[in-house]
Structures are given as structure tokens and as C-alpha cells.
Design an enzyme around this catalytic site. Structure first.
Site, PDB file in Angstrom:
ATOM      1  N   GLU A   1      -4.696  17.558 -11.188  1.00 21.96           N
ATOM      2  CA  GLU A   1      -5.168  18.040 -12.489  1.00 21.96           C
ATOM      3  C   GLU A   1      -6.659  18.365 -12.511  1.00 21.96           C
ATOM      4  O   GLU A   1      -7.423  17.899 -13.350  1.00 21.96           O
ATOM      5  CB  GLU A   1      -4.820  17.017 -13.590  1.00 21.96           C
ATOM      6  CG  GLU A   1      -4.808  17.654 -14.965  1.00 21.96           C
ATOM      7  CD  GLU A   1      -4.099  16.818 -16.036  1.00 21.96           C
ATOM      8  OE1 GLU A   1      -3.020  16.285 -15.757  1.00 21.96           O
ATOM      9  OE2 GLU A   1      -4.654  16.747 -17.127  1.00 21.96           O
TER      10      GLU A   1
ATOM     11  N   LYS B   1       7.137  23.499 -13.417  1.00 17.34           N
ATOM     12  CA  LYS B   1       6.314  22.308 -13.154  1.00 17.34           C
ATOM     13  C   LYS B   1       5.972  22.212 -11.668  1.00 17.34           C
ATOM     14  O   LYS B   1       4.841  21.876 -11.299  1.00 17.34           O
ATOM     15  CB  LYS B   1       7.028  21.042 -13.636  1.00 17.34           C
ATOM     16  CG  LYS B   1       6.178  19.803 -13.372  1.00 17.34           C
ATOM     17  CD  LYS B   1       6.138  18.794 -14.447  1.00 17.34           C
ATOM     18  CE  LYS B   1       5.074  17.747 -14.130  1.00 17.34           C
ATOM     19  NZ  LYS B   1       5.148  16.558 -14.923  1.00 17.34           N
TER      20      LYS B   1
ATOM     21  N   HIS C   1      -0.282  18.358 -26.579  1.00 20.01           N
ATOM     22  CA  HIS C   1      -0.364  16.922 -26.345  1.00 20.01           C
ATOM     23  C   HIS C   1      -1.614  16.280 -26.936  1.00 20.01           C
ATOM     24  O   HIS C   1      -1.638  15.069 -27.149  1.00 20.01           O
ATOM     25  CB  HIS C   1      -0.288  16.614 -24.848  1.00 20.01           C
ATOM     26  CG  HIS C   1       1.116  16.713 -24.291  1.00 20.01           C
ATOM     27  ND1 HIS C   1       1.891  17.850 -24.430  1.00 20.01           N
ATOM     28  CD2 HIS C   1       1.887  15.824 -23.603  1.00 20.01           C
ATOM     29  CE1 HIS C   1       3.072  17.648 -23.832  1.00 20.01           C
ATOM     30  NE2 HIS C   1       3.093  16.429 -23.336  1.00 20.01           N
TER      31      HIS C   1
ATOM     32  N   GLU D   1       9.753  19.379 -24.684  1.00 19.62           N
ATOM     33  CA  GLU D   1       9.079  19.714 -23.414  1.00 19.62           C
ATOM     34  C   GLU D   1       9.664  21.002 -22.829  1.00 19.62           C
ATOM     35  O   GLU D   1       8.952  21.801 -22.232  1.00 19.62           O
ATOM     36  CB  GLU D   1       9.217  18.576 -22.389  1.00 19.62           C
ATOM     37  CG  GLU D   1       8.528  17.264 -22.756  1.00 19.62           C
ATOM     38  CD  GLU D   1       7.006  17.260 -22.518  1.00 19.62           C
ATOM     39  OE1 GLU D   1       6.429  18.294 -22.114  1.00 19.62           O
ATOM     40  OE2 GLU D   1       6.397  16.191 -22.760  1.00 19.62           O
TER      41      GLU D   1
ATOM     42  N   HIS E   1       7.990  10.610 -28.149  1.00 16.73           N
ATOM     43  CA  HIS E   1       6.959  11.478 -27.571  1.00 16.73           C
ATOM     44  C   HIS E   1       7.270  12.964 -27.846  1.00 16.73           C
ATOM     45  O   HIS E   1       6.397  13.727 -28.285  1.00 16.73           O
ATOM     46  CB  HIS E   1       6.857  11.215 -26.070  1.00 16.73           C
ATOM     47  CG  HIS E   1       5.934  12.153 -25.355  1.00 16.73           C
ATOM     48  ND1 HIS E   1       4.570  12.127 -25.529  1.00 16.73           N
ATOM     49  CD2 HIS E   1       6.188  13.181 -24.492  1.00 16.73           C
ATOM     50  CE1 HIS E   1       4.020  13.086 -24.795  1.00 16.73           C
ATOM     51  NE2 HIS E   1       4.976  13.727 -24.153  1.00 16.73           N
TER      52      HIS E   1
ATOM     53  N   LYS F   1       2.899  11.679 -11.234  1.00 19.98           N
ATOM     54  CA  LYS F   1       2.061  10.814 -12.086  1.00 19.98           C
ATOM     55  C   LYS F   1       2.847   9.540 -12.344  1.00 19.98           C
ATOM     56  O   LYS F   1       3.920   9.577 -12.947  1.00 19.98           O
ATOM     57  CB  LYS F   1       1.747  11.488 -13.412  1.00 19.98           C
ATOM     58  CG  LYS F   1       0.637  12.511 -13.330  1.00 19.98           C
ATOM     59  CD  LYS F   1       0.259  12.970 -14.721  1.00 19.98           C
ATOM     60  CE  LYS F   1      -0.856  14.013 -14.678  1.00 19.98           C
ATOM     61  NZ  LYS F   1      -1.148  14.568 -16.009  1.00 19.98           N
TER      62      LYS F   1
ATOM     63  N   ARG G   1      -3.179  22.249 -13.939  1.00 12.25           N
ATOM     64  CA  ARG G   1      -2.152  21.284 -14.373  1.00 12.25           C
ATOM     65  C   ARG G   1      -2.316  20.896 -15.843  1.00 12.25           C
ATOM     66  O   ARG G   1      -1.351  20.512 -16.496  1.00 12.25           O
ATOM     67  CB  ARG G   1      -2.168  20.043 -13.467  1.00 12.25           C
ATOM     68  CG  ARG G   1      -1.028  19.093 -13.773  1.00 12.25           C
ATOM     69  CD  ARG G   1      -0.806  18.034 -12.700  1.00 12.25           C
ATOM     70  NE  ARG G   1       0.285  17.162 -13.090  1.00 12.25           N
ATOM     71  CZ  ARG G   1       0.932  16.345 -12.275  1.00 12.25           C
ATOM     72  NH1 ARG G   1       0.602  16.292 -10.990  1.00 12.25           N
ATOM     73  NH2 ARG G   1       1.917  15.568 -12.706  1.00 12.25           N
TER      74      ARG G   1
ATOM     75  N   ASN H   1      -0.274  20.045 -20.755  1.00 13.83           N
ATOM     76  CA  ASN H   1      -0.602  19.211 -21.922  1.00 13.83           C
ATOM     77  C   ASN H   1      -0.648  20.021 -23.217  1.00 13.83           C
ATOM     78  O   ASN H   1      -1.179  19.539 -24.221  1.00 13.83           O
ATOM     79  CB  ASN H   1      -1.959  18.521 -21.698  1.00 13.83           C
ATOM     80  CG  ASN H   1      -1.918  17.621 -20.490  1.00 13.83           C
ATOM     81  OD1 ASN H   1      -0.908  16.974 -20.235  1.00 13.83           O
ATOM     82  ND2 ASN H   1      -2.998  17.600 -19.721  1.00 13.83           N
TER      83      ASN H   1
ATOM     84  N   ARG I   1       0.817  -1.232   0.000  1.00 13.40           N
ATOM     85  CA  ARG I   1       0.000   0.000   0.000  1.00 13.40           C
ATOM     86  C   ARG I   1       0.840   1.267   0.000  1.00 13.40           C
ATOM     87  O   ARG I   1       0.410   2.318   0.454  1.00 13.40           O
ATOM     88  CB  ARG I   1      -0.968   0.019   1.174  1.00 13.40           C
ATOM     89  CG  ARG I   1      -1.936  -1.129   1.159  1.00 13.40           C
ATOM     90  CD  ARG I   1      -3.186  -0.821   1.939  1.00 13.40           C
ATOM     91  NE  ARG I   1      -4.110  -1.927   1.823  1.00 13.40           N
ATOM     92  CZ  ARG I   1      -4.130  -2.965   2.633  1.00 13.40           C
ATOM     93  NH1 ARG I   1      -3.272  -3.029   3.634  1.00 13.40           N
ATOM     94  NH2 ARG I   1      -4.997  -3.929   2.463  1.00 13.40           N
TER      95      ARG I   1
ATOM     96  N   HIS J   1      -0.425  13.251 -28.762  1.00  9.15           N
ATOM     97  CA  HIS J   1      -0.757  11.877 -28.345  1.00  9.15           C
ATOM     98  C   HIS J   1      -1.440  11.113 -29.470  1.00  9.15           C
ATOM     99  O   HIS J   1      -1.194   9.920 -29.659  1.00  9.15           O
ATOM    100  CB  HIS J   1      -1.688  11.898 -27.123  1.00  9.15           C
ATOM    101  CG  HIS J   1      -0.972  12.097 -25.827  1.00  9.15           C
ATOM    102  ND1 HIS J   1      -1.583  12.620 -24.712  1.00  9.15           N
ATOM    103  CD2 HIS J   1       0.312  11.857 -25.461  1.00  9.15           C
ATOM    104  CE1 HIS J   1      -0.708  12.692 -23.719  1.00  9.15           C
ATOM    105  NE2 HIS J   1       0.449  12.238 -24.141  1.00  9.15           N
TER     106      HIS J   1
HETATM  107  N1  GLY Z   1       3.222  15.422 -17.986  1.00  6.68           N
HETATM  108  C1  GLY Z   1       2.099  16.158 -17.584  1.00  6.68           C
HETATM  109  C2  GLY Z   1       1.888  16.183 -16.106  1.00  6.68           C
HETATM  110  O1  GLY Z   1       2.736  15.750 -15.357  1.00  6.68           O
HETATM  111  O2  GLY Z   1       0.843  16.619 -15.680  1.00  6.68           O
END
Ligand code: GLY
Length: 363
Positions: free
Chosen positions: A237, A227, A248, A185, A265, A143, A241, A245, A121, A252
Site C-alpha cells: 500500500e 484485487k 472506507h 465490497e 462493515h 493483510k 492499493r 479503501n 517466524r 470506518h
Molecule cells: N481491504 C483492503 C486491502 O486489502 O488493502
């Protein structure tokens, strides 16, 4: 060494950026009072380069260490590999006070982070990102997760590391194409938040491309600061946040229809950002000259700004956008710019406008 703080109350952590940092990992983990045993998860490309340095440093600082090495590449970002790591952690008798060290690029960081988030956990984890893309993006912000056949990053969690250590020396061994992809990026941070950073990238791109350490450390630190601020304000998000993107949505979809085999990417989001610039010109008053400057910066970085698409592929691209994780109530959402350094998320765009933008990035 530069330090950037990610402000998340009792889950706040530091990003350390500088040359020759890997030999310090043991001391840094000791400083955080992490538990007595750890497993370093890495991949077959990174292991021969850096695993020994990291293991030696951890052992010298008194930690009991184990190593798990997975095949390099995106196919390792799957539940089967997570399962393999759980078994390795259990065999090494890692308990709740133990920790995981992710040593590698985005695939290793995301997969190992998910292992740490779910084993017993949740155990502590530390990121040592070794690619530019993972240093400025995926290792920061928590993430973590893996891909399913149905799509990328469909299983995961928000789970923050205790420390991120960006050793600039690891970029020296990074293939040029991957390095340039990471710069997509970096440019994104200029467009979404910082016109001064963007101008600096325009001025210094040749130095950056030659990996000149006098400019690299401060640029990576600036990206991490942006960031960190965004994640600190909107960890899960809920709104802000999403600006990360930018480029993206189309990026994507380009990756998906080319089955993740044609573009890295960063290359796909370079084209995606050029397309987002065109949409922004049309819909949010992004000045023509600024959209052209952005496109030019991607070009001089050696990144693709257009692609060849058949009519069938164009249709598939439009369909793939509908499958994006960010689609909400059937509506594809775009991040659009009003100026370099200023974007807003959540724009619903008419498919005709998307087609018109695609006309300008496809042949
Ligand atoms: N790569 C986008 C984020 O971390 O929200």
C-alpha cells in the site's frame, strides 16, 4: 472451477473459485507440497458446518491435522486469541514445515493469518474464506492482524497465503444480512475499476441476491482479479492499493462511533461510498448521474445509504476520521471517483466539504 493468480513473484498464489471445493483442499495442499502437519483454525459458527469436510480431505491426502475453534465474532480478533492459538500449535508440535488453514470469515482469516505470520517466524497458511466479504476482499492480499482497544487492525503484517479456496457452497449458509454486506465490497470493485462489472451488477442484482450460482462465480472471480492486480502492483500500500479503501474513510468512522455494534462493515462502507460519491461529484467531476446510479445500486441491494446522527455524534464522526490508519501527517485522505470505474487515492478534503457530504447522508 475458476482460477485467479495473485502475481507476487516467488510468493504468487492461486485463488480457486467454484462450488464443492472444500473436499479438494487436501489434494490442493499436497499439490503445493505443504508440510506434513497442519492446524485448522475456525470459529464456533463455521466448525459444525465445514470442519469435518476440511479435516477429512486433509487427512485423506496424508496430512496430520489439529483443530482450534474460537468464539465467533469481532471480539475474537485480539492478541489473547492469537496467544491461545500459539499454545495450541506448540502443543500439537507444529514445526516450521507445518501450515495453518484459516476456515471462516474475515475475523478468522485475519487472526489465523497473523498466527501463521508470527509462529516460528512464519509458517505457510491457506485461506478458506466462507463469507462473501472475505472471499472478495480480506482473504486475498495478505493483510493479517488483530485489533487493539485503541482501534481496528492496529497490529498485523503483510503475509501472503499459499492458496485461497473460495467454495461458493459456503455462501448458501450465510445469513442474508451478511451476504448483502459482502455485496458492498463487490459494488466497490465496479466503482473503483470496472464499469462493465458495475453495469452487470445493475442488470443482475436480483439474480445475485438469490445467490444464483450461474452469475456468482464469475462475479466473485472478477472481484478477485481486480484485487489481485492491485495487490500485485502495490502489495504494501505505497499508493495504488489505497483505492481499495474507497468509501472506507467515512465507513470506518461510522463503525467506530457506533462501536462496531450497529452496522456490519459492508453496511458502513455502503454509506461511506455514497458519501464518497457526493464528495467526488463536488471535487473530482464525478457526473451527477453516475453518483445517483451508485446510490441506487446500494439501495436495490438492500444496503443502508444514510444514517441518523446527533450533533454530538457528527462531531465524534469527524474526530474518528482523524484516527484512521490512513491519516498521514494529520491529513485525512480520501479516495475519490471521476467516473464509474475510475478513482484516485490521496485526496485531502476540506472539513466543510465533508460536512456538506454528511448533510446528504444523515438525518
Ligand atoms: N481491504 C483492503 C486491502 O486489502 O488493502
Amino acid at each position: 472451477m475458476r482460477t485467479v493468480q495473485v502475481p507476487l513473484d516467488d510468493r504468487s498464489y492461486r485463488i480457486l473459485i467454484g462450488p464443492d471445493l472444500m473436499p479438494q483442499i487436501g489434494r490442493q495442499c499436497r499439490r503445493l507440497k505443504l508440510g506434513g502437519a497442519c492446524t485448522v483454525i475456525t470459529d464456533e459458527h463455521v466448525r459444525p458446518l465445514y470442519a469435518k469436510t476440511v479435516l477429512n480431505s486433509l487427512e485423506s491426502a496424508g496430512f496430520r491435522t489439529h483443530l482450534v475453534s474460537i468464539p465467533a465474532g469481532e471480539p475474537s480478533k485480539q492478541l489473547k486469541m492469537v496467544h491461545r492459538c500459539y499454545n495450541a500449535l506448540a502443543e500439537a508440535r507444529l514445526d516450521r514445515r507445518s501450515f495453518v488453514v484459516a476456515l471462516g470469515g474475515g475475523v478468522v482469516g485475519d487472526m489465523a493469518g497473523f498466527v501463521a505470520a508470527s509462529y516460528l517466524r512464519g509458517v505457510d497458511f491457506v485461506q478458506i474464506p466462507t463469507t462473501l466479504l472475505s472471499q472478495v476482499d480480506s482473504s486475498v492480499g495478505g493483510k493479517v492482524g488483530v485489533n487493539l482497544k485503541a482501534g481496528k487492525n492496529l497490529v498485523g503484517a503483510f503475509y501472503q497465503p499459499r492458496l485461497v479456496l473460495c467454495d461458493l457452497d459456503s455462501l448458501k449458509t450465510l445469513p442474508a444480512r451478511e451476504y448483502r454486506a459482502g455485496l458492498a465490497e463487490v459494488i466497490k470493485y465496479g466503482i473503483i475499476d470496472d464499469a462493465t462489472l458495475f453495469r452487470r451488477l445493475e442488470k443482475d442484482m436480483s439474480k445475485i441476491l438469490s445467490k444464483d450460482s450461474s452469475v456468482l462465480g464469475s462475479i466473485i472471480a472478477r472481484c478477485c482479479q481486480i484485487k489481485a492486480r492491485v495487490v500485485g502492483a502495490d502489495e504494501k500500500e505505497g499508493g495504488l492499493r489505497a483505492i481499495l479503501n474507497y468509501g472506507h474513510t467515512i465507513g470506518h468512522a461510522i463503525e467506530a462511533i457506533t462501536r462496531y455494534g450497529t452496522f456490519l462493515h459492508g453496511e458502513a462502507i455502503s454509506i461511506g461510498q455514497v458519501a464518497a460519491g457526493i464528495l467526488s461529484r463536488e471535487l473530482t467531476g464525478f457526473p451527477e448521474g453516475e453518483a445517483a446510479r451508485a446510490r441506487h445500486l446500494f439501495e436495490i441491494t438492500g444496503l443502508p445509504t444514510s444514517l441518523k446522527l446527533s450533533t454530538l455524534q457528527r462531531k465524534k464522526l469527524m474526530d474518528a476520521m482523524q484516527l484512521d490508519k490512513k491519516v498521514s501527517e494529520g491529513k485525512v485522505k480520501f479516495v475519490l471517483a471521476s467516473a464509474i470505474g475510475s478513482v484516485t487515492p490521496g485526496h485531502t478534503v476540506d472539513p466543510r466539504s465533508v460536512h456538506a457530504a454528511l448533510d446528504q447522508v444523515t438525518s
